[in-house]
Write an enzyme that holds these catalytic residues in place. Sequence first.
Site, PDB file in Angstrom:
ATOM      1  N   CYS B 112       0.978  -1.137   0.167  1.00 17.99           N
ATOM      2  CA  CYS B 112       0.023  -0.130   0.177  1.00 17.99           C
ATOM      3  C   CYS B 112       1.109   1.092   0.015  1.00 17.99           C
ATOM      4  CB  CYS B 112      -0.981  -0.047   1.185  1.00 17.99           C
ATOM      5  SG  CYS B 112      -2.047   1.325   1.170  1.00 17.99           S
ATOM      6  N   THR B 377     -26.113   2.746  11.838  1.00 18.45           N
ATOM      7  CA  THR B 377     -27.002   2.532  10.873  1.00 18.45           C
ATOM      8  C   THR B 377     -27.645   3.880  10.708  1.00 18.45           C
ATOM      9  OG1 THR B 377     -28.798   1.068  10.221  1.00 18.45           O
ATOM     10  CG2 THR B 377     -28.646   1.586  12.529  1.00 18.45           C
ATOM     11  N   TYR B 378     -28.136   3.880   9.477  1.00 20.94           N
ATOM     12  CA  TYR B 378     -29.086   4.991   9.071  1.00 20.94           C
ATOM     13  C   TYR B 378     -30.498   4.552   8.974  1.00 20.94           C
ATOM     14  CZ  TYR B 378     -24.359   7.278   8.748  1.00 20.94           C
ATOM     15  OH  TYR B 378     -23.339   7.501   8.982  1.00 20.94           O
ATOM     16  N   ASN B 379     -30.624   3.089   9.229  1.00 23.19           N
ATOM     17  CA  ASN B 379     -32.062   2.612   9.009  1.00 23.19           C
ATOM     18  C   ASN B 379     -32.160   2.705   7.365  1.00 23.19           C
ATOM     19  OD1 ASN B 379     -32.263   1.552  11.380  1.00 23.19           O
ATOM     20  ND2 ASN B 379     -32.772   3.277  12.105  1.00 23.19           N
ATOM     21  N   THR B 380     -31.266   2.916   6.411  1.00 24.10           N
ATOM     22  CA  THR B 380     -31.768   2.880   5.045  1.00 24.10           C
ATOM     23  C   THR B 380     -30.732   1.831   4.153  1.00 24.10           C
ATOM     24  OG1 THR B 380     -29.878   4.329   4.499  1.00 24.10           O
ATOM     25  CG2 THR B 380     -31.825   5.306   5.061  1.00 24.10           C
ATOM     26  N   THR B 389     -30.803  -3.079   9.458  1.00 24.24           N
ATOM     27  CA  THR B 389     -29.798  -3.602   8.675  1.00 24.24           C
ATOM     28  C   THR B 389     -28.946  -4.576   9.632  1.00 24.24           C
ATOM     29  OG1 THR B 389     -28.652  -1.606   8.953  1.00 24.24           O
ATOM     30  CG2 THR B 389     -29.669  -1.803   7.024  1.00 24.24           C
ATOM     31  N   GLU B 454     -23.055   4.272   1.519  1.00 24.90           N
ATOM     32  CA  GLU B 454     -23.232   2.569   2.107  1.00 24.90           C
ATOM     33  C   GLU B 454     -22.177   1.741   1.721  1.00 24.90           C
ATOM     34  OE1 GLU B 454     -28.077   2.394   2.292  1.00 24.90           O
ATOM     35  OE2 GLU B 454     -27.033   2.581   0.167  1.00 24.90           O
TER      36      GLU B 454
END
Lengths: 790, 483
Positions: B112, B377-380, B389, B454
């Site tokens: 890297c 989480t953004y619950n999407t 999720t 995401e």
Amino acid sequence: MEKMSRVTTALGGSVLTGRTMHCHLDAPANAISVCRDAAQVVVAGRSIFKIYAIEEEQFVEKLNLRVGRKPSLNLSCADVVWHQMDENLLATAATNGVVVTWNLGRPSRNKQDQLFTEHKRTVNKVCFHPTEAHVLLSGSQDGFMKCFDLRRKDSVSTFSGQSESVRDVQFSIRDYFTFASTFENGNVQLWDIRRPDRCERMFTAHNGPVFCCDWHPEDRGWLATGGRDKMVKVWDMTTHRAKEMHCVQTIASVARVKWRPECRHHLATCSMMVDHNIYVWDVRRPFVPAAMFEEHRDVTTGIAWRHPHDPSFLLSGSKDSSLCQHLFRDASQPVERANPEGLCYGLFGDLAFAAKESLVAAESGRKPYTGDRRHPIFFKRKLDPAEPFAGLASSALSVFETEPGGGAMRWFVDTAERYALAGRPLAELCDHNAKVARELGRNQVAQTWTMLRTIYCSPGLLPTANLSHSMGKGGSCGLQLMNSFNLKDMAPGLGSETRLDRSKGDARSDTVLLDSSATLITNEDNEETEGSDVPADYLLGDVEGEDDELYLLDPEHTHPEEPECVLLQEAFPLRHEIVDTPPGPEHLQDKADSPHVSGSEADVASLAPVDSSFSLLSVSHALYDSRLPPDFFSVLVRDMLHFYAEQGDVQMAVSVLIVLGERVRKDIDEQTQEHWYTSYIDLLQRFRLWNVSNEVVKLSTSRAVSCLNQASTTLHVNCSHCKRPMSSRGWVCDRCHRCASMCAVCHHVVKGLFVWCQGCSHGGHLQHIMKWLEGSSHCPAGCGHLCEYS
Amino acid sequence: AAANYLLCTNCRKVLRKDKRIRVSQPLTRGPSAFIPEKEVVQANTVVERTNFLVEEYSTSGRLDNITQVMSLHTQYLESFLRSQFYMLRMDGPLPLPYRHYIAIMAAARHQCSYLINMHVDEFLKTGGIAEWLNGLEYVPQRLKNLNEINKLLAHRPWLITKEHIQKLVKTGENNWSLPELVHAVVLLAHYHALASFVFGSGINPERDPEISNGFRLISVNNFCVCDLANDNNIENASLSGSNFGIVDSLSELEALMERMKRLQEEREDEEASQEEMSTRFEKEKKESLFVVSGDTFHSFPYSEFEEDMIITSDVSRYIEDPGFGYEDFARRGEEHLPTFRAQDYTWENHGFSLVNRLYSDIGHLLDEKFRMVYNLTYNTMATHEDVDTTMLRRALFNYVHCMFGIRYDDYDYGEVNQLLERSLKVYIKTVTCYPERTTKRMYDSYWRQFKHSEKVHVNLLLMEARMQAELLYALRAITRHLT
């Protein structure tokens, strides 16, 4: 096991007998639980699930519950519990989230009774209701607690911990409907079994996961919790808010905690990592465990008291694949090994020491201390009102205070403040310092300065009057010496080869002379010390009371005659330092003295060797009308510095070192110099003589010392407008491009010394503010604040 | 400062045929080669917050590309930067230059160059001896001894035993104290995992490298220009199956949601038998074998790979045994090392206590970071809102651990199969095991409907899961050494 003691306890008809013993298991244990008859124990782990009978001499395997062809994950137990009402009923918590109940009364080989697969994650804990036969509670990693009725196929109620993992659940022993649960985030919740919608009470008990909890068997509402933060806390839940009553700090995260039966304040703990021992604590003495079991070689995973009314048998299972029965009588008791004596100096010279109560009581009864007339010190004993303990060791604390305002070290502070170390010619410095010393009544030091001047400075007239009265004991020889030097100094300079040669030859003969007479002097010196034995003895007699307390415990010193000679060397200096030695004849050689705790003046005792050697020289050299090169004395000066430092007057050593600079530096090795410097600086800082200490640091040539005031010199400033740190320059903010520090008087940017009021935070140039406040008491910025400048 | 790009074998063939084709300038600008620049641009408040964090915790004092990409998840960024700052700058058993050199060694295991360059600068800035940067022969034996554990930790952490630890700490001239070793291990694990993130998110080289100090490596991206052109014309055998069109990918998302719902319901009524459960783990473990890492163009044997790389010679001065790489955990049938049972040595119970005891406070920072990434989480999900999720996050986390041979008793590995499509598995395996072979095509080929943020979240999960796995193995070995 070498421990073979046997204990028999009668408990309402049944009799418990046994000894400390252990047995090897096939696999690491995760948890253990005892049958209510106290004769059987169940051990559960990832690949073990067995019942052992506890016999008098050994554990006997009674039943293996791990049956079946393929080992199922349902048998990989994280926890096990034996019903305290029903001898046939057991429950296990499996790592895969299944709760299994077992009925030993089943005729088949497989004793598995019921399977509850309602939890999604590992079940950490199962718990039977203490009195109800069919109620089982479980707590799981998935954040739920479930209550099962064993007569039904699934859970009766579910309690949600808001997706925080549940580490432990325990039914209250006293309150029928209550149970406590502990969580990974450090919370403890109290629930009413009839109300699954919300918890009765919640509070944060620990920092990090709370691994375990245990209700007190007798005291209603006492809950002990143990956490990853290495603490055991005892809470009183009867009050309106959960009140922390005790806190025990252990050395590793606490995996299990169990109250000891019949002992109200005792509890046993074991840890999850690193530490393999089991401790029994008295919660009122949170620092030293009451007992310690050290049998296990790997972390202990399960502990259980064998019988709910017998405090002497403890069972434990461990990751090292062994099951142990510990007898309280065989436990090691750290208290016995602990040293109940402690001694410490306070910042202002106070001395505190703690010793076994019995000893202190005996001593003080026999010989009450009467104040020492010759020492301006005030002794005061404060007995700590220690709790009446059934504990093994209790100590009494005594504090000896120095008399407030006694000015024990006044001379040190004065000297430090008034000495001149640099910035003037050597002769002047020496004169000045000699004067200072004389004014403080330190004649020998004054004498030394004068001599240094004589040695290192160009010839000049010395006021002999200085000398005549400055000598203490060996004054006559010293005077003689000085006079002879004066004569030499006034003589015309030397220069011829032959003279030098001769003087060298003389030096040689001198050494011989010096050697012989040096021994002579030493003898004399010794005699002198002996001669002063009377006051020394007197002193010892006075302090005997305390010293005995300090040393009596040491078997070597218990002999009644011995202490005196020992004390002379070791015990005495302890007090000697804080004592301001009156400028009278004292001949105590502080052998164990370090420059660090200096303070004892190098008094007359020091005079003898220094002076005598000089006097010797003077005798031999008075014959020659020559002047010696300054180098000649460097050895003597070096010895003198060492002498002062060893006497504890490191101030003198460092001052001379600085004043003489290059003239002596090379003769003394770096490390010693550094040691002196640091000791002196340390002392100065203890007396808050910051300026002097900084000057010394600055003047020192030792690299290690002079870098002292180059560390942490950064001053971080935040912009007064945008509150951000100003990184590049201290006066302009990079972000809001404003000048942060403006002078309230001249309205210009302050780049150097900035002074500001801590009340209204206005300020400016040091000079300007000083001038302003001379004329006005209000803030120059016009904010109306009454600023003060001190 | 144009970055050079590697050429995939396919392009190279083309190039050989037609000499006139020049390597074009990188087509994407901004912090990541995978994510369009405008996707990374944030609302003002977020930018402010990020700047504040950078000011507070960044060692270089500037907003680097990693931070910029991570700032898509500010909450996480804070705990990440705090722990990184703590291990690089705050009180710790190792001297500052050591820390950066260890970071270089760790990053070098995955070639890297981005991280290496970054820490070469920092190394020199903190007063490191420039000579060390010539390679491992120039460093003290003590650091060199760290090589073995670096190698194992990076590629096959399950091989670490207490003997390795003993070898390092046994008294001698070049021994490591336990606190120092723990510090080093934390740094190694952190930078191995961060290398995964760098490659997985296609982090671009810093735009304005400071004046070269002679030790910087030529910034080379491991993506071929053909990747960057986002040109799907090049036929890809292994991925053709998952080459959906837009409509397909939409239904793909629906299908995933459907499966999640079904799994949730299934739990209630039907339970898999115990034997079934244990075989599912084995199956998943075995199956990960056949998940070919990298696409066909890049999955050439290592020797060839090495020989083709211009930079390996540069990077390899920081490592020994460059041929040592990830080997599937399941493949070693003969040796049959036991599966690591997660419940027997968990981070929360055991790892934390040990690491915190030997290197105080880092435990809390890491603990916070792990919790943060796991619970973030953004619950999407793509265009859908109000989705739980948890299941998906757990599947990702546990799948990574599965590849390192860590098994959770309370997890049904059948879920992994249901939730993670093949292209995603390919991506996960590449990013965690052979991060240097990640391509944009792999990044693009899974979860087409999902937002870039995401996907960055996925990368964060993979990174932390990998770090935890490495730490668990290393700390377990240390615990065994202690008992």
